[in-house]
Write an enzyme that holds these catalytic residues in place. Structure first.
Site, short mmCIF file in Angstrom:
data_model
loop_
_atom_site.label_atom_id
_atom_site.label_comp_id
_atom_site.label_asym_id
_atom_site.label_seq_id
_atom_site.Cartn_x
_atom_site.Cartn_y
_atom_site.Cartn_z
N THR A 160 0.86 -1.18 0.00
CA THR A 160 0.00 0.00 0.00
C THR A 160 0.90 1.24 0.00
O THR A 160 2.06 1.17 0.40
CB THR A 160 -0.88 0.04 1.26
OG1 THR A 160 -0.01 0.11 2.39
CG2 THR A 160 -1.72 -1.22 1.37
N TRP A 171 -21.82 14.15 8.94
CA TRP A 171 -20.67 13.97 8.05
C TRP A 171 -20.84 14.80 6.78
O TRP A 171 -21.91 14.84 6.17
CB TRP A 171 -20.49 12.50 7.67
CG TRP A 171 -20.05 11.64 8.82
CD1 TRP A 171 -19.85 12.03 10.10
CD2 TRP A 171 -19.78 10.24 8.77
NE1 TRP A 171 -19.45 10.96 10.87
CE2 TRP A 171 -19.41 9.85 10.09
CE3 TRP A 171 -19.80 9.27 7.77
CZ2 TRP A 171 -19.07 8.53 10.41
CZ3 TRP A 171 -19.47 7.96 8.08
CH2 TRP A 171 -19.10 7.61 9.40
N GLU A 202 -5.48 -3.77 -1.56
CA GLU A 202 -5.95 -4.93 -0.80
C GLU A 202 -6.98 -5.77 -1.55
O GLU A 202 -7.31 -6.88 -1.13
CB GLU A 202 -6.60 -4.45 0.52
CG GLU A 202 -5.63 -3.89 1.54
CD GLU A 202 -5.34 -2.40 1.35
OE1 GLU A 202 -5.57 -1.89 0.23
OE2 GLU A 202 -4.90 -1.75 2.31
N LYS A 227 -16.24 15.69 9.90
CA LYS A 227 -17.23 15.38 10.92
C LYS A 227 -17.59 16.66 11.65
O LYS A 227 -16.87 17.11 12.53
CB LYS A 227 -16.68 14.31 11.87
CG LYS A 227 -16.54 12.97 11.14
CD LYS A 227 -15.74 11.92 11.90
CE LYS A 227 -15.68 10.65 11.06
NZ LYS A 227 -14.74 9.64 11.58
#
Lengths: 546, 546
Positions: B179, B441, B325, B436
């Site tokens: 990653t 959100w 992933e 947030k």
């Protein structure tokens, strides 16, 4: 990577999750239409699984299904499998003693039977050794000698609509079909979840059948023939609309269903499409042009049929090759870049072949010497295949297992084929039907197709008859079109345009109808028995050497 | 069914068997073009496998590759894998200490390096603990401090062109990527043969990328980013022509390659296509309309870009979502029956989403309470995924493994998403980027896309800044188009057409260029550090409750 098992519950769950409102349509025996959605089907499949629990079925137990294509049969494609049992797809068109053998062989504990097929089962029920319960696929039980018996709707009634699928190993069996057994007793082929999962993904591959969520599929091929060619599973994986004809597999009904339900993909043996062409010609108001591909398998369609469907009905025919042993899809006559670039007239040569191995299928053509034959499109050999969805054994048949597989793990298909330089496989005959004349091989299938391209011929087949000098010679058995007078000479000169003289049949027999096997293929065994003659050597006879 | 293992040699063997003459084209660094076929590549891959034997590499050992996209890199995609080793695809754009970590972490024994990237490796070679041999991907060795060192062509020279692939378990590792490590050290993701085999079949699915043998693919995405998004493997499985740009990933070169090589499928991060649009507008003689789909991933393209490619270049953009992933393909913004039936103008709303889970991928969106959020297209939650091609662990990172997966086996992606009633996933933010504010959100990505749809904006990003009352509030960081004067008010009124007042950024900053990460994404971490302010509460401030 995650050890997610490739099991059939994943197919069903995806349809319910993403396409809950897509329709599954059945034309019922009484002519009315049953419609419901994947969400509805899912609930009933869960109820069915609970009912199987109540019947005392253990993990791995088999249930038999004797049914045409309809929504309850669809539910049986998933209920046993997802709950860890196995569906035995019974071929009720087999001779009685073969039918009994398949059910005994599979040890079916429960038998689900269409109301219209009860008599078939009643006729043999005394001989069925393992069946503990009969379930009629209807909402009540008709007068019957079967016992104990209940109806399907009573079985499902009151069961919970949610079932927690058990963890199933992808190598577990989900189903079984039997070969149609033209020689000896039918042989059981056990299918694993993994095989059908992979077959289903491949069925959506753009270089295979390309079944996607926008398709509407209509499997005319019976769901007891090699998983309905995998179509109900593949279509569920993508959430496509499905149409089931139940008993209405006559050309008129199929044509109307294609027209009215906007079917884009259908599949059947060539005889269905041959017969439908007659109907369409007489009923030009029926339009099947929403079809993207009509898959044909079981036996090869004549090139003339493919042309006719293109030119007259705008419904492309796509030929495939497969067997019960191969789940079934092995090859498809898709056009590849090189053949797609040809003038459409030259494409038919390729579209009339069995085609290219689908992604995930290995094919090879092996000669008598055990070596692959040259990829010249002419040299014949046995087609051998290997894939995660090809069986590696028959159920309880060690005798057959030994001769059916090569040492390096390929299935000997018993089909005689050629391969050309672009990789197209052409199945020219069954091993037992190829005509071995003077040390050379003559393809009965190629002769048949050319005969059927003659305007005076309705159906034709070619079988080997014994010959004193050449071991075998071809004999043509021909059904003339009604109202047509045909002579040997007409057909001989027609064939001579395409084939060398030593391929031409020595005899022509004209009959009213060619006998068919339970899977709709020409029954050559019966014909060989009927025309059991020995031809004498004649001095002017063509020889393979010439 | 046959226990045929799902291993990568099957992909290569199929291309060589059926499509030996299909081309693999590389535009070399010097501007010349290298062309050869799958048959040629196959021979060299076999030679490479023998060379790895000679280097003493054991089963399971890893080799690192530090390279752009070209034919030798392609050979390294298969040589180690098919002979039982593993290719570690190294990201040389990482900071030096991360780059070193990835190679130490993978324990690469051999490092294959592009001549143009030697300096990058030289700068860190002293710290590489496991590398025993360097191989320069060229036909000679330039002046270098690396040792021992040889060149790739010398390594292959004299090796036999046939190699008998060992029997490899499908669960064995064939490769590893790391990653990009925007937080902490990069994490290694080990890929199995089975995962990439399944990913490759899915890549050809008509409801996914539909890469078939008639396609010509051009992966602009680096082959060290999540397997080049799986394209080289998927394209090999179907035998498609492949085009590799090596260092020529500038918009002009890519546009010319698409035009000249008849590319039908390409894939890159949105910035590439954003920049190419500028080039195409100035060079209308370059025609990219042979493109069937330009896949975009890494971050979401603005809807305006999709429209522009449709209207001006006849080159449809297809958005995808995935991660290192997930091999990487998770979702694709394909149109389903219901959305394909909409007027094209209404289709853009769906085409701008991350899309539908591809066949074989399970997705769910889970709220803070651990329950799936309503499928209303509005309620946000974490995107969680499960599939045979999603990793179940990071290499040697037990700390990360614990928090990365749910108890029932889903990967927590860290992406914030919505799901609508048709199943479309919209990734509205990264977990760490979502703003947030007062318990609600705000999606930074949605604000960014709308800002970039403003004609005066070249690039824009939105980050959270700390706020005394609302915890966090959005700040917009904007690059104006050259020659354009922009004011806060222009942008505020533009955003107010789409979003509620409490979503509107409290601050606008105008800068010359937005910093990017090594994978071409906006580097929000750097921006947050740069604009590390605390906003004070004001009386007239919009509140989420309003």
């Amino acid at each position: 990577m995650m050890g997610v098992q490739l099991t059939l519950d994943k197919l069903l769950d995806r349809a319910i999750d993403l396409f809950p409102d897509r329709e599954l349509v059945t034309k019922l025996p009484d002519g009315s239409t049953h419609r419901y959605t994947y969400a509805d089907a899912g609930e009933r499949i869960n109820r069915l699984a609970h009912a199987l629990d109540d019947l005392g079925l253990e993990q791995g137990d088999r249930v038999g299904v004797v049914a045409t294509n309809h929504y309850r049969h669809f539910e049986l494609y998933f209920g046993p499998a997802c709950s860890g049992r196995s569906i035995h797809m019974c071929n009720m068109r087999l001779p009685d003693h073969h039918f009994v053998h398949t059910i005994d062989d599979a040890e079916d504990r429960v038998l689900f039977v269409d109301p219209g097929l009860i008599e078939t089962v009643e006729a043999t029920a005394d001989e069925l050794e393992t069946v503990e319960q009969y379930v009629v696929l209807d909402d009540d039980v008709p007068e019957t000698s079967l016992e104990p018996v209940t109806d399907y709707e009573s079985l499902l009634a009151g069961q919970p609509a949610e079932y927690d699928w058990p963890d199933i190993d992808e190598d577990a069996e989900y189903g079984m079909c039997h070969t149609s057994g033209t020689t000896g007793l039918p042989k059981g082929v056990p299918y694993t979840h993994r095989a059908m999962y992979l077959h289903s993904v491949m069925g959506g591959h753009v270089d295979a059948n390309a079944i996607g969520e926008r398709d509407t599929v209509l499997p005319v091929v019976p769901m007891f023939h090699a998983n309905g060619w995998g179509i109900p599973y593949g279509a569920t994986f993508v959430g496509a609309k499905q149409v089931f004809p139940s008993v209405h597999t006559d050309p008129e009904s199929i044509a109307h269903l294609i027209d009215e339900e906007d079917v884009t993909f259908s599949a059947a043996v060539p005889t269905i499409w041959l017969e439908m062409a007659e109907f369409l010609d007489e009923n030009p108001e029926v339009d099947i042009s929403n079809i993207d591909r009509l898959t044909v398998g079981g036996s090869a369609p004549p090139e003339s049929l493919i042309r006719r469907y293109d030119e007259e009905y705008d419904a492309p025919i796509l030929q495939g090759w497969g067997m019960t042993e191969t789940s079934p899809l092995g090859t498809l006559s898709t056009l590849r870049k090189e053949t797609a670039a040809l003038p459409s007239d030259e494409q038919y040569e390729y579209r009339a072949k069995a085609g290219l191995p689908v992604p995930g299928m290995q094919t090879r053509v092996v000669g008598d010497d055990g070596e692959e034959v040259p990829a010249d499109g002419e040299t014949m050999g046995e087609l051998q295949v290997r894939s995660p969805w090809v069986t590696d054994h028959y159920h309880d048949r060690p005798d057959e297992n030994e001769r059916a597989f090569t040492d390096d793990g390929f299935l000997r298909t018993g089909d005689i084929a050629t391969r050309d330089e672009l990789g197209y496989i052409d199945v020219v005959d069954r091993d037992k039907d190829v005509i071995k004349s003077g040390g050379e091989w003559i393809s009965s299938v190629q002769l048949e197709n050319e005969l059927m391209a003659h305007e005076g011929v309705s159906e034709a087949t070619v079988v080997a008859v014994e010959h004193e000098r050449w071991q075998e010679r071809p004999m043509a058995v021909v059904v003339p079109r009604s109202g047509t007078e045909l002579a040997d000479d007409d057909l001989e000169s027609h064939l001579a345009e395409t084939f060398p003289s030593w391929w031409l049949p020595d005899e022509y027999e004209f009959i009213d109808e060619i006998p068919k096997t339970s899977t709709g293929k020409f029954d050559k065994k019966t014909l060989r028995d009927r025309f059991d003659v020995v031809l004498e050597a004649e001095d002017d006879e063509p020889a393979p050497q010439q």
